[in-house]
Design a protein around this motif. Structure first.
Motif, PDB file in Angstrom:
ATOM      1  N   GLU A 130      -4.553  17.068  76.833  1.00 28.44           N
ATOM      2  CA  GLU A 130      -5.652  18.033  76.951  1.00 28.44           C
ATOM      3  C   GLU A 130      -6.487  17.845  78.235  1.00 28.44           C
ATOM      4  OE1 GLU A 130      -6.177  20.608  75.220  1.00 28.44           O
ATOM      5  OE2 GLU A 130      -4.905  20.289  73.481  1.00 28.44           O
ATOM      6  N   PRO A 131      -5.860  17.765  79.394  1.00 33.34           N
ATOM      7  CA  PRO A 131      -6.630  17.516  80.620  1.00 33.34           C
ATOM      8  C   PRO A 131      -7.492  18.699  81.055  1.00 33.34           C
ATOM      9  CG  PRO A 131      -4.359  18.014  81.180  1.00 33.34           C
ATOM     10  CD  PRO A 131      -4.414  17.905  79.685  1.00 33.34           C
ATOM     11  N   PHE A 132      -7.184  19.908  80.564  1.00 32.23           N
ATOM     12  CA  PHE A 132      -7.940  21.096  80.980  1.00 32.23           C
ATOM     13  C   PHE A 132      -9.155  21.366  80.087  1.00 32.23           C
ATOM     14  CE2 PHE A 132      -3.456  21.942  82.141  1.00 32.23           C
ATOM     15  CZ  PHE A 132      -3.602  22.054  83.519  1.00 32.23           C
ATOM     16  N   ALA A 133      -9.294  20.591  79.017  1.00 34.88           N
ATOM     17  CA  ALA A 133     -10.251  20.948  77.964  1.00 34.88           C
ATOM     18  C   ALA A 133     -11.706  20.942  78.411  1.00 34.88           C
ATOM     19  CB  ALA A 133     -10.071  20.016  76.768  1.00 34.88           C
ATOM     20  N   ASN A 134     -12.099  19.967  79.202  1.00 33.00           N
ATOM     21  CA  ASN A 134     -13.529  19.797  79.507  1.00 33.00           C
ATOM     22  C   ASN A 134     -13.886  20.011  80.969  1.00 33.00           C
ATOM     23  OD1 ASN A 134     -14.513  18.903  76.798  1.00 33.00           O
ATOM     24  ND2 ASN A 134     -13.079  17.219  77.163  1.00 33.00           N
ATOM     25  N   ILE A 135     -12.932  20.483  81.762  1.00 35.90           N
ATOM     26  CA  ILE A 135     -13.208  20.656  83.190  1.00 35.90           C
ATOM     27  C   ILE A 135     -13.449  22.136  83.495  1.00 35.90           C
ATOM     28  CG2 ILE A 135     -11.981  18.582  83.913  1.00 35.90           C
ATOM     29  CD1 ILE A 135      -9.566  20.271  84.584  1.00 35.90           C
ATOM     30  N   ASP A 136     -14.192  22.380  84.568  1.00 34.82           N
ATOM     31  CA  ASP A 136     -14.570  23.744  84.935  1.00 34.82           C
ATOM     32  C   ASP A 136     -13.374  24.499  85.515  1.00 34.82           C
ATOM     33  OD1 ASP A 136     -14.606  23.453  88.041  1.00 34.82           O
ATOM     34  OD2 ASP A 136     -15.818  21.777  87.326  1.00 34.82           O
ATOM     35  N   PRO A 137     -13.460  25.825  85.600  1.00 31.97           N
ATOM     36  CA  PRO A 137     -12.326  26.637  86.069  1.00 31.97           C
ATOM     37  C   PRO A 137     -11.789  26.239  87.442  1.00 31.97           C
ATOM     38  CG  PRO A 137     -13.944  28.050  85.025  1.00 31.97           C
ATOM     39  CD  PRO A 137     -14.563  26.684  85.104  1.00 31.97           C
ATOM     40  N   SER A 138     -12.693  25.902  88.376  1.00 29.33           N
ATOM     41  CA  SER A 138     -12.224  25.513  89.712  1.00 29.33           C
ATOM     42  C   SER A 138     -11.400  24.237  89.649  1.00 29.33           C
ATOM     43  CB  SER A 138     -13.421  25.314  90.655  1.00 29.33           C
ATOM     44  OG  SER A 138     -14.089  26.536  90.885  1.00 29.33           O
ATOM     45  N   THR A 139     -11.851  23.283  88.839  1.00 30.62           N
ATOM     46  CA  THR A 139     -11.125  22.022  88.705  1.00 30.62           C
ATOM     47  C   THR A 139      -9.815  22.233  87.960  1.00 30.62           C
ATOM     48  OG1 THR A 139     -13.235  20.839  88.663  1.00 30.62           O
ATOM     49  CG2 THR A 139     -11.301  19.615  87.959  1.00 30.62           C
ATOM     50  N   GLN A 140      -9.789  23.142  87.005  1.00 29.92           N
ATOM     51  CA  GLN A 140      -8.543  23.466  86.313  1.00 29.92           C
ATOM     52  C   GLN A 140      -7.505  23.964  87.310  1.00 29.92           C
ATOM     53  OE1 GLN A 140      -9.633  26.335  83.332  1.00 29.92           O
ATOM     54  NE2 GLN A 140     -10.563  24.824  81.971  1.00 29.92           N
ATOM     55  N   PHE A 141      -7.935  24.842  88.190  1.00 26.18           N
ATOM     56  CA  PHE A 141      -7.033  25.370  89.219  1.00 26.18           C
ATOM     57  C   PHE A 141      -6.512  24.245  90.119  1.00 26.18           C
ATOM     58  CE2 PHE A 141      -6.408  27.096  93.520  1.00 26.18           C
ATOM     59  CZ  PHE A 141      -5.462  28.074  93.265  1.00 26.18           C
ATOM     60  N   ARG A 142      -7.403  23.357  90.524  1.00 23.41           N
ATOM     61  CA  ARG A 142      -6.996  22.239  91.389  1.00 23.41           C
ATOM     62  C   ARG A 142      -6.063  21.288  90.661  1.00 23.41           C
ATOM     63  NH1 ARG A 142     -13.273  22.053  92.908  1.00 23.41           N
ATOM     64  NH2 ARG A 142     -13.247  23.552  94.646  1.00 23.41           N
ATOM     65  N   LEU A 143      -6.344  21.040  89.371  1.00 22.49           N
ATOM     66  CA  LEU A 143      -5.481  20.145  88.599  1.00 22.49           C
ATOM     67  C   LEU A 143      -4.089  20.740  88.440  1.00 22.49           C
ATOM     68  CD1 LEU A 143      -4.959  17.641  86.932  1.00 22.49           C
ATOM     69  CD2 LEU A 143      -6.003  18.777  84.953  1.00 22.49           C
ATOM     70  N   SER A 201      -0.178  18.062  77.294  1.00 25.11           N
ATOM     71  CA  SER A 201      -0.523  18.856  76.118  1.00 25.11           C
ATOM     72  C   SER A 201      -1.740  19.702  76.454  1.00 25.11           C
ATOM     73  CB  SER A 201      -0.830  17.950  74.920  1.00 25.11           C
ATOM     74  OG  SER A 201      -2.133  17.425  75.004  1.00 25.11           O
ATOM     75  N   SER A 202      -1.815  20.876  75.849  1.00 24.18           N
ATOM     76  CA  SER A 202      -2.957  21.739  76.123  1.00 24.18           C
ATOM     77  C   SER A 202      -3.056  22.828  75.068  1.00 24.18           C
ATOM     78  CB  SER A 202      -2.837  22.377  77.503  1.00 24.18           C
ATOM     79  OG  SER A 202      -3.943  23.232  77.760  1.00 24.18           O
ATOM     80  N   HIS A 203      -4.305  23.228  74.762  1.00 23.24           N
ATOM     81  CA  HIS A 203      -4.538  24.396  73.918  1.00 23.24           C
ATOM     82  C   HIS A 203      -4.585  25.675  74.755  1.00 23.24           C
ATOM     83  CE1 HIS A 203      -6.435  21.735  70.599  1.00 23.24           C
ATOM     84  NE2 HIS A 203      -5.204  22.064  70.297  1.00 23.24           N
ATOM     85  N   ASP A 204      -4.653  25.509  76.067  1.00 28.63           N
ATOM     86  CA  ASP A 204      -4.703  26.669  76.951  1.00 28.63           C
ATOM     87  C   ASP A 204      -3.281  27.093  77.307  1.00 28.63           C
ATOM     88  OD1 ASP A 204      -4.889  28.369  79.313  1.00 28.63           O
ATOM     89  OD2 ASP A 204      -7.006  27.808  79.348  1.00 28.63           O
ATOM     90  N   LEU A 205      -2.824  28.156  76.683  1.00 28.05           N
ATOM     91  CA  LEU A 205      -1.436  28.595  76.852  1.00 28.05           C
ATOM     92  C   LEU A 205      -1.155  29.085  78.272  1.00 28.05           C
ATOM     93  CD1 LEU A 205      -0.990  30.515  73.479  1.00 28.05           C
ATOM     94  CD2 LEU A 205      -0.450  28.126  73.994  1.00 28.05           C
ATOM     95  N   ASN A 206      -2.164  29.700  78.906  1.00 25.19           N
ATOM     96  CA  ASN A 206      -1.976  30.167  80.281  1.00 25.19           C
ATOM     97  C   ASN A 206      -1.696  29.008  81.221  1.00 25.19           C
ATOM     98  OD1 ASN A 206      -2.632  33.225  80.562  1.00 25.19           O
ATOM     99  ND2 ASN A 206      -4.212  32.467  79.177  1.00 25.19           N
ATOM    100  N   HIS A 207      -2.485  27.943  81.093  1.00 25.40           N
ATOM    101  CA  HIS A 207      -2.315  26.801  81.990  1.00 25.40           C
ATOM    102  C   HIS A 207      -0.972  26.109  81.766  1.00 25.40           C
ATOM    103  CE1 HIS A 207      -6.195  27.413  83.526  1.00 25.40           C
ATOM    104  NE2 HIS A 207      -6.893  26.687  82.673  1.00 25.40           N
TER     105      HIS A 207
END
Length: 251
Positions: free
Chosen positions: A158-171, A189-195
């Motif tokens: 779940e690395p995308f769970a608590n980071i802001d949209p800009s950081t999600q893009f960079r990750l 693993s992620s709950h964000d299906l798009n990512h």
């Protein structure tokens, strides 16, 4: 790279992981998806020998993980803030991790500088202990510590769970670079299906501890997953409601 054979974990009489067979090849980018309680984190912890199985085994590069040591030399993982040493500053922690991998301060500084955009001015030289950072910034430190290790296998829960949209893009760009350009096997693993469909070439869908679908990512994968988690789950809930009402009526 990772082979799972007849892996099973039971808590209080309930089977939370039941994976008869699973093969993850070197250089693959794997996405692990499922609702809460699907067994994703438990499976991660079993692959990392943090939880022992009731039966079965996990092999990494042909060697049994449980009780083994060699796999630790090429595996990096961040599951949650419990992986961090929270009474250190981010700099102290990264120097500590680098030192474990025979890297001196200058080498760590060089690699840290390459993550300046990812850190977004919120991590280094802020005079804060890790425990005082937000969960999103703690995640950044955890990811950075993994990258310092230059692993062959990278696992993030779940690395995308608590980071802001800009950081999600960079990750996402970091993960793609690690996999496509450096040949790192990634399991995310992620709950964000798009990512997860954007980053991963193969999606494993878990339900109640079982991998019920193993999907090669294509243009239709996101829609397929959305249908499962949206329409599919709604239909399932409706069926349960109807069955319950039928039983009540019969009584």
């Amino acid at each position: 790279m990772i082979e799972i054979k007849n892996l099973k974990k039971i808590y209080n009489g309930v089977t939370v992981v039941n994976v008869p067979a699973l093969q993850i090849n070197k250089g693959e980018s794997i996405g692990l998806v499922g609702n809460n309680g699907a067994g994703k984190t438990t499976l991660f912890r079993m692959i990392l020998d943090l939880i022992r199985a009731e039966s079965g085994e996990v092999l990494s590069n042909g060697e049994v993980v449980a009780g083994g040591e060699n796999w630790k030399n090429y595996t990096a993982a961040y599951l949650d803030e419990g992986f961090l040493i929270d009474y250190l500053t981010p700099e102290e922690y990264l120097y500590f991790v680098g030192g474990l991998h025979q890297q001196n301060k200058a080498q760590v500084d060089e690699q840290t500088a390459a993550l300046t955009e990812f850190f977004n001015g919120e991590i280094i030289n802020k005079g804060k202990y890790i425990r005082d950072l937000s969960k999103g910034n703690q995640c950044k430190v955890g990811v950075a510590s993994c990258l310092l290790q230059k692993p062959d296998l990278l696992m993030l829960d779940e690395p995308f769970a608590n980071i802001d949209p800009s950081t999600q893009f960079r990750l996402k760009n970091i993960l793609k670079d690690q996999n496509k350009n450096k040949g790192v096997t990634t399991i995310v693993s992620s709950h964000d299906l798009n990512h997860v469909t954007d980053v991963c070439d193969r999606i494993l869908l878990m339900e109640k501890g079982v991998v019920i679908k193993d999907i090669a990512t294509s243009s239709s994968t996101l829609s397929e997953l959305e249908e499962y988690f949206g329409v599919g789950q709604t239909i399932g809930a409706a069926k349960q409601t109807i069955e319950f009402l039928d039983k009540e009526e019969n009584h």
